[in-house]
Design a protein around this motif. Structure first.
Motif, PDB file in Angstrom:
ATOM      1  N   PHE A 155      -2.950   9.408  -3.526  1.00  0.00           N
ATOM      2  CA  PHE A 155      -1.844   9.600  -3.287  1.00  0.00           C
ATOM      3  C   PHE A 155      -1.345  11.389  -3.612  1.00  0.00           C
ATOM      4  O   PHE A 155      -1.628  11.725  -4.598  1.00  0.00           O
ATOM      5  CB  PHE A 155      -0.718   9.028  -3.897  1.00  0.00           C
ATOM      6  CG  PHE A 155       0.861   8.836  -3.073  1.00  0.00           C
ATOM      7  CD1 PHE A 155       1.318   7.887  -1.942  1.00  0.00           C
ATOM      8  CD2 PHE A 155       1.834  10.198  -3.708  1.00  0.00           C
ATOM      9  CE1 PHE A 155       1.857   7.501  -1.588  1.00  0.00           C
ATOM     10  CE2 PHE A 155       3.168   9.398  -2.454  1.00  0.00           C
ATOM     11  CZ  PHE A 155       3.371   8.695  -2.039  1.00  0.00           C
ATOM     12  N   PRO A 156      -0.691  11.689  -2.450  1.00  0.00           N
ATOM     13  CA  PRO A 156      -0.375  13.558  -2.915  1.00  0.00           C
ATOM     14  C   PRO A 156      -0.038  13.460  -3.670  1.00  0.00           C
ATOM     15  O   PRO A 156       0.875  12.588  -4.318  1.00  0.00           O
ATOM     16  CB  PRO A 156       0.051  14.205  -1.297  1.00  0.00           C
ATOM     17  CG  PRO A 156       0.472  13.234  -0.655  1.00  0.00           C
ATOM     18  CD  PRO A 156      -0.075  11.637  -1.000  1.00  0.00           C
ATOM     19  N   ASP A 157       0.926  15.178  -4.715  1.00  0.00           N
ATOM     20  CA  ASP A 157       1.601  15.253  -5.760  1.00  0.00           C
ATOM     21  C   ASP A 157       3.261  14.807  -4.706  1.00  0.00           C
ATOM     22  O   ASP A 157       3.122  15.575  -3.120  1.00  0.00           O
ATOM     23  CB  ASP A 157       1.310  16.390  -5.432  1.00  0.00           C
ATOM     24  CG  ASP A 157       1.976  17.133  -6.713  1.00  0.00           C
ATOM     25  OD1 ASP A 157       2.134  17.138  -7.722  1.00  0.00           O
ATOM     26  OD2 ASP A 157       3.180  17.758  -6.041  1.00  0.00           O
ATOM     27  N   VAL A 158       3.761  15.041  -6.001  1.00  0.00           N
ATOM     28  CA  VAL A 158       5.439  14.097  -4.800  1.00  0.00           C
ATOM     29  C   VAL A 158       5.906  15.337  -4.284  1.00  0.00           C
ATOM     30  O   VAL A 158       6.397  15.578  -3.463  1.00  0.00           O
ATOM     31  CB  VAL A 158       5.960  13.946  -6.536  1.00  0.00           C
ATOM     32  CG1 VAL A 158       8.185  14.226  -6.337  1.00  0.00           C
ATOM     33  CG2 VAL A 158       5.852  12.451  -6.792  1.00  0.00           C
ATOM     34  N   GLU A 159       5.564  16.520  -5.081  1.00  0.00           N
ATOM     35  CA  GLU A 159       5.869  18.410  -4.333  1.00  0.00           C
ATOM     36  C   GLU A 159       5.194  18.328  -3.007  1.00  0.00           C
ATOM     37  O   GLU A 159       6.034  19.432  -2.559  1.00  0.00           O
ATOM     38  CB  GLU A 159       5.950  19.450  -5.279  1.00  0.00           C
ATOM     39  CG  GLU A 159       6.015  19.796  -6.769  1.00  0.00           C
ATOM     40  CD  GLU A 159       7.870  18.799  -6.415  1.00  0.00           C
ATOM     41  OE1 GLU A 159       8.488  19.869  -5.827  1.00  0.00           O
ATOM     42  OE2 GLU A 159       8.596  17.964  -7.780  1.00  0.00           O
ATOM     43  N   THR A 160       4.105  17.895  -2.811  1.00  0.00           N
ATOM     44  CA  THR A 160       3.634  17.720  -0.914  1.00  0.00           C
ATOM     45  C   THR A 160       4.377  16.805  -0.383  1.00  0.00           C
ATOM     46  O   THR A 160       4.739  17.476   0.466  1.00  0.00           O
ATOM     47  CB  THR A 160       2.633  17.754  -1.319  1.00  0.00           C
ATOM     48  OG1 THR A 160       1.634  18.535  -2.438  1.00  0.00           O
ATOM     49  CG2 THR A 160       1.625  18.167   0.243  1.00  0.00           C
ATOM     50  N   VAL A 161       4.719  16.516  -0.604  1.00  0.00           N
ATOM     51  CA  VAL A 161       5.490  15.367  -0.156  1.00  0.00           C
ATOM     52  C   VAL A 161       6.807  16.159   0.208  1.00  0.00           C
ATOM     53  O   VAL A 161       6.740  15.563   1.457  1.00  0.00           O
ATOM     54  CB  VAL A 161       5.550  13.803  -1.269  1.00  0.00           C
ATOM     55  CG1 VAL A 161       6.224  12.468   0.248  1.00  0.00           C
ATOM     56  CG2 VAL A 161       4.446  13.219  -1.822  1.00  0.00           C
ATOM     57  N   ASP A 221       3.127   6.210  -8.698  1.00  0.00           N
ATOM     58  CA  ASP A 221       2.659   5.748  -9.793  1.00  0.00           C
ATOM     59  C   ASP A 221       2.241   4.024  -9.522  1.00  0.00           C
ATOM     60  O   ASP A 221       1.272   3.717 -10.050  1.00  0.00           O
ATOM     61  CB  ASP A 221       4.161   5.557 -11.122  1.00  0.00           C
ATOM     62  CG  ASP A 221       4.778   6.705 -11.196  1.00  0.00           C
ATOM     63  OD1 ASP A 221       3.880   7.788 -10.954  1.00  0.00           O
ATOM     64  OD2 ASP A 221       5.593   6.910 -11.702  1.00  0.00           O
ATOM     65  N   ARG A 222       3.329   3.745  -8.363  1.00  0.00           N
ATOM     66  CA  ARG A 222       2.442   2.772  -7.573  1.00  0.00           C
ATOM     67  C   ARG A 222       1.105   2.000  -7.279  1.00  0.00           C
ATOM     68  O   ARG A 222       0.270   1.599  -6.921  1.00  0.00           O
ATOM     69  CB  ARG A 222       3.649   2.070  -6.476  1.00  0.00           C
ATOM     70  CG  ARG A 222       4.267   0.889  -7.126  1.00  0.00           C
ATOM     71  CD  ARG A 222       5.049   0.003  -6.823  1.00  0.00           C
ATOM     72  NE  ARG A 222       5.533   0.370  -5.292  1.00  0.00           N
ATOM     73  CZ  ARG A 222       7.331  -0.034  -5.341  1.00  0.00           C
ATOM     74  NH1 ARG A 222       7.506  -0.182  -5.819  1.00  0.00           N
ATOM     75  NH2 ARG A 222       7.623   0.750  -4.322  1.00  0.00           N
ATOM     76  N   ALA A 223       0.821   3.487  -6.255  1.00  0.00           N
ATOM     77  CA  ALA A 223      -0.237   4.801  -6.002  1.00  0.00           C
ATOM     78  C   ALA A 223      -1.368   4.084  -6.945  1.00  0.00           C
ATOM     79  O   ALA A 223      -2.278   3.820  -6.592  1.00  0.00           O
ATOM     80  CB  ALA A 223      -0.403   5.915  -4.861  1.00  0.00           C
ATOM     81  N   ARG A 224      -0.959   5.011  -7.861  1.00  0.00           N
ATOM     82  CA  ARG A 224      -2.305   5.254  -9.515  1.00  0.00           C
ATOM     83  C   ARG A 224      -2.652   4.518  -9.534  1.00  0.00           C
ATOM     84  O   ARG A 224      -3.949   4.241  -9.438  1.00  0.00           O
ATOM     85  CB  ARG A 224      -1.689   6.127 -10.355  1.00  0.00           C
ATOM     86  CG  ARG A 224      -2.542   6.548 -11.137  1.00  0.00           C
ATOM     87  CD  ARG A 224      -2.097   7.934 -11.832  1.00  0.00           C
ATOM     88  NE  ARG A 224      -1.024   8.584 -11.032  1.00  0.00           N
ATOM     89  CZ  ARG A 224      -0.160   8.432 -12.788  1.00  0.00           C
ATOM     90  NH1 ARG A 224      -0.475   7.956 -13.719  1.00  0.00           N
ATOM     91  NH2 ARG A 224       0.795   8.641 -12.535  1.00  0.00           N
ATOM     92  N   SER A 276       0.636  -0.807  -0.196  1.00  0.00           N
ATOM     93  CA  SER A 276      -0.304  -0.114  -0.120  1.00  0.00           C
ATOM     94  C   SER A 276       1.319   1.347   0.120  1.00  0.00           C
ATOM     95  O   SER A 276       1.804   1.269   0.314  1.00  0.00           O
ATOM     96  CB  SER A 276      -0.929  -0.015   1.171  1.00  0.00           C
ATOM     97  OG  SER A 276      -0.401   0.606   2.547  1.00  0.00           O
ATOM     98  N   ALA A 277       0.409   2.186  -0.217  1.00  0.00           N
ATOM     99  CA  ALA A 277       1.253   3.297  -0.754  1.00  0.00           C
ATOM    100  C   ALA A 277       1.605   4.104   0.451  1.00  0.00           C
ATOM    101  O   ALA A 277       2.511   4.534   0.823  1.00  0.00           O
ATOM    102  CB  ALA A 277       0.487   3.731  -1.312  1.00  0.00           C
TER     103      ALA A 277
END
Lengths: 191, 191
Positions: free
Chosen positions: A149-155, A140-143, A85-86
């Motif tokens: 899943f949040p935006d990578v920049e948010t992470v 990508d896996r989450a999608r 899981s993500a």
DNA sequence: GGCCTAAAAGCAAATTATTTGCTTTAGTGG
DNA sequence: CCACTAAAGCAAATAATTTGCTTTTAGGCC
């Protein structure tokens, strides 16, 4: 004055590649043995079986060389583990990231990378890029799984930046609980 | 090998204080004139009217000296402006902070501070301390006014860390909108 | 394969930075 | 005012860095 830049395209079997490999190896070896303030270019050159002027001409100075070695060591050797899981993917990745970066050698490598100014080599940018790639894999896996899943920049803003800030400025490794809390905050539904 | 440490208690009128002042001044002057890679200890010594060995004995190396100067310059000279509400206090402070840190000299100073290893001088910690103090002033003011305000550590994680991360690793100044969005996120009621 | 070329490495001398032992000076406390 | 200590100056010794020139090496071309 104008420092050297490290060529991107080195033919794999050539002399340049061999010199680079032996110099990098010498640096890693010396850093593991002795205090960083005792590591000098002439020393590295001797260890690597190379003349000092070769190192000066290729890397410019000790700082650039150390940064070059550090970036390579900071490159992840595998994609983040797939845990099903993500949420757990991210939690596991974050804990490992925090541990590695907060360790003695990890901190030293980050310092080396940040200290190098080399406008064209963009060492710090590369590190940040590695982090983005890793997070993107998780995203990508989450999608694919149909998970939110949040935006990578948010992470990066919410999770990576605080971890790094604490390590760099507070000289403190965030605790496991703290890291997990940040992950929680990021993955909890009300976002 | 073992580097110098910078004494904390220097009698204000003494010779040490004068030497320190003239060396700091020389460093600031040289950094504003020329490329940092051309600044050397013998040069600084000449400018400051001091012998190089004095600098080597007091600061150990160029990196420590630059860090010492940088920390002093990063110290805020005034408390955050009182704008009437915590929200706007924080927004204004954050914008100024981001601007200063993202500027050329700001980035150079941060690098200098982070690059210095000096375990006892704790340069990076001092900078972080200044930030905490400033935020604490805003927080205290909010409390006096009876306004809600998050914990200072939360502000650091949510606002300061991302700003710094972007500057250090991405070599990008966060836009004003981005900074204000982070402030918004921190001060919005659902927290 | 043998020859040519360009790029990178080696070498060594010149320059510059760093370290160090000893001397001098300035500030402090008696 | 004198003695004592910490820090600065000085200069010689050591070490690092730069540089011009020579040699080696790998790749391309007949």
């Amino acid at each position: 004055m104008a420092p050297m830049n490290i060529r991107e395209n080195i033919r794999p079997g050539g002399r340049s590649a061999r010199v680079q490999a032996s110099v990098h190896k010498a640096v890693r070896g010396l850093l593991s043995t002795m205090d960083r303030s005792d590591v000098t270019i002439p020393l590295i050159a001797t260890q690597a079986g190379v003349t000092p002027s070769t190192i000066y001409r290729r890397w410019g100075d000790l700082q650039e060389l150390l940064a070059d070695v550090a970036v390579e060591r900071l490159r992840p050797d595998a994609p983040p583990k797939d845990t099903g899981s993500a949420h757990t993917d991210l939690a596991q990745w974050a804990e490992q990231y925090a541990d590695e970066m907060a360790s003695g050698p990890g901190r030293a490598m980050i310092r080396d990378v940040l200290a190098s100014v080399g406008a064209d080599t963009r060492n710090a940018g590369k590190c940040c890029g590695y982090t983005r790639e890793q997070l993107q894999v998780i995203a990508d896996r989450a999608r694919e799984r149909g998970e939110a899943f949040p935006d990578v920049e948010t992470v990066i803003d919410t999770l990576v930046a605080p971890i790094m800030y604490r390590i760099l400025f507070d000289d403190v490794a965030p605790t496991s609980e703290k890291v997990l809390a940040l992950v929680e905050c990021l993955m909890s539904p009300q976002r």
